[in-house]
Design a protein around this motif. Structure first.
Motif, PDB file in Angstrom:
ATOM      1  N   ASN A 137      46.581  37.805  37.141  1.00  0.00           N
ATOM      2  CA  ASN A 137      45.635  36.785  37.942  1.00  0.00           C
ATOM      3  C   ASN A 137      44.825  37.600  39.105  1.00  0.00           C
ATOM      4  O   ASN A 137      43.713  37.414  39.527  1.00  0.00           O
ATOM      5  N   GLN A 160      41.120  37.682  40.069  1.00  0.00           N
ATOM      6  CA  GLN A 160      40.712  36.954  41.246  1.00  0.00           C
ATOM      7  C   GLN A 160      39.893  38.108  42.133  1.00  0.00           C
ATOM      8  O   GLN A 160      38.650  37.887  42.641  1.00  0.00           O
ATOM      9  N   PHE A 200      41.007  29.347  35.439  1.00  0.00           N
ATOM     10  CA  PHE A 200      41.962  29.604  36.658  1.00  0.00           C
ATOM     11  C   PHE A 200      41.466  29.031  37.822  1.00  0.00           C
ATOM     12  O   PHE A 200      40.420  29.396  38.011  1.00  0.00           O
ATOM     13  N   GLN A 238      48.334  27.223  39.679  1.00  0.00           N
ATOM     14  CA  GLN A 238      49.321  28.378  40.105  1.00  0.00           C
ATOM     15  C   GLN A 238      50.034  27.775  41.136  1.00  0.00           C
ATOM     16  O   GLN A 238      49.470  27.525  42.306  1.00  0.00           O
TER      17      GLN A 238
END
Length: 433
Positions: free
Chosen positions: A36, A40, A58, A345
């Motif tokens: 992640n 990101q 996401f 998340q």
């Protein structure tokens, strides 16, 4: 203001990389603990990828989570990866939809009402104290696999009956089954998915024998199986054998995997913070824990509630989850197409400094003892509190040097070297049944 379908279709889809055909970035998702963070940094707070053969977006943060959960059944619906849906079974609550889901949820909820939980307490206490006895004799323990076995014995006893744990093969089958739940659904003999399917078949066969024996016995509601055997659906019909098996197997999974992770995290964090451990012990000092532990007694331990809430904040046993888009929608200027998955998340939200100052710090004091602390299911909450109470009244523990405490996060967080500790008894074990 509602965005029209035409306006949504003109918006960009989030940036990202789909990776390989069909497989996408699934292997990196499983194997890279920084999956992640890396994406990101490259693409921003909303990005796309492909996992399990599905396009996935996401999203991160409390605002995104709120958007998903307030649009439940309107824009999004709960979903699981294909391997999980297959291995949980078509009759499990997690894979049922609509009115059938609501009806079965009401039935299963009966097993977790306060009356039922109070009835579970003595059995849970007996199993937990039995494991404490074993660990005391060993002194030095590799804790995580021991905790897995303990939580399985508790779940199997409460959901299937005390005779369930008499089969020594049941736990190994269950462990193999769990390993395939979040695997690639590739039907080759050596894959984890196929091994998990075989283990599921063995578990279901054992469950069928237990259910048939129980059906010949007088009705009893002292465990979840007894309650499900007595239950009737909205048409007054009992649950079928195939549904009973799938629902019990789901309860075993739900009552084991994330709970084991949470208890292991509690052991890790309090091993690193003996001052917090001592403060819990001070809270216990004014209580008569003895044989008469009750649900009401746990309400007199507000600091323990704060600790468990902080454990779950810092190391959530589930890092996130998936929702499927049932219609096109817009979020933060991006198009979210129907049929795609959205991954929310939990870990990232809990690490948001705007929500939790110094988020990397273990600080139970950040939560107030107002009784609202723990929002995980009541069975898991009760077992965590019971285990924590019995452990702290009896032992101190030291994390052994030379081990890797880095967290492996899939499928649930656990220390890489399985949490090796030295236990020191501080009080005589209480007599127990």
């Amino acid at each position: 203001m509602t965005t029209s379908p035409a306006d949504i279709s003109s918006l960009p889809i989030p940036p990202g990389d789909f990776g390989l055909p069909w497989l996408g970035e699934t292997l990196s998702f499983f194997n890279d603990g920084d999956f992640n963070k890396k994406r990101q940094k490259k693409f921003g707070g909303i990005f796309k990828t492909r996992l399990f053969g599905k396009n996935v977006i996401f999203v991160f943060g409390a605002q995104a989570n709120r958007f998903l959960f307030t649009k439940e059944q309107e824009t999004f619906q709960a979903t699981w990866p294909l391997s999980t849906r297959i291995l949980l079974g078509p009759n499990a609550l997690a894979t049922q939809m609509g009115e059938v889901h609501r009806s079965r949820r009401r039935i299963l909820y009966q097993a977790f009402l306060p009356r039922a939980l109070a009835g579970y307490l003595l059995k849970m206490d007996r199993i937990i104290q039995g494991y404490l006895d074993q660990w005391e004799k060993k002194g030095e323990v590799t804790w995580y696999p021991e905790l897995r076995r303990m939580t399985f014995d508790v779940a199997a006893t409460l959901f299937m009956g005390e005779e369930a744990i008499q089969n020594p093969q049941l736990f190994p089958w269950f462990e193999t089954y769990i390993q395939g739940l979040f695997s690639l659904p590739i039907s080759l003999p050596t894959t984890m998915f196929v091994k998990s399917k075989r283990a599921r078949a063995l578990l279901l066969a054992e469950l069928e024998q237990i259910i048939k024996v129980r059906q010949q016995q007088p009705p009893s509601e002292e465990d979840a199986l007894g309650m499900l055997l007595a239950a009737r659906d909205d048409d007054g019909q009992p649950l079928s054998l195939s549904e009973l098996k799938d629902q019990i197997l789901l309860l075993l999974f739900a009552g084991h995997e994330t709970l084991t992770s949470a208890i292991a995290s509690f052991c890790l964090l309090l091993g690193q913070h003996p001052d917090v451990r001592n403060k819990v012990r001070q809270e216990q000092a004014g209580l008569d824990l003895g044989e008469g532990l009750t649900v009401e007694m746990f309400k007199q331990m507000p600091y323990l509630d704060q600790i468990l809430q902080e454990v779950l904040r810092l190391i959530p046993p589930m890092g996130g989850g998936f929702r499927e888009l049932i219609r096109d929608c817009e979020f933060q200027g991006f198009q979210f197409p129907k049929g795609w998955l959205v991954s929310y998340q939990i870990t990232g939200t809990h690490a948001d400094p705007d929500l939790y100052p110094e988020p990397e710090k273990f600080d139970p004091e950040r939560f107030t003892p107002d009784g609202s602390a723990i929002q995980n299911p009541p069975f898991a909450r009760l077992e965590m509190k019971l285990f924590a109470t019995r452990l702290i009244e009896r032992f101190d523990w030291t994390l052994l040097p030379g081990q890797n405490l880095e967290l492996v996060v899939t499928p649930s967080p656990r220390p890489r070297d399985n949490l090796r500790v030295q236990l020191q008894r501080i009080s005589s074990p209480r007599s127990h049944l």
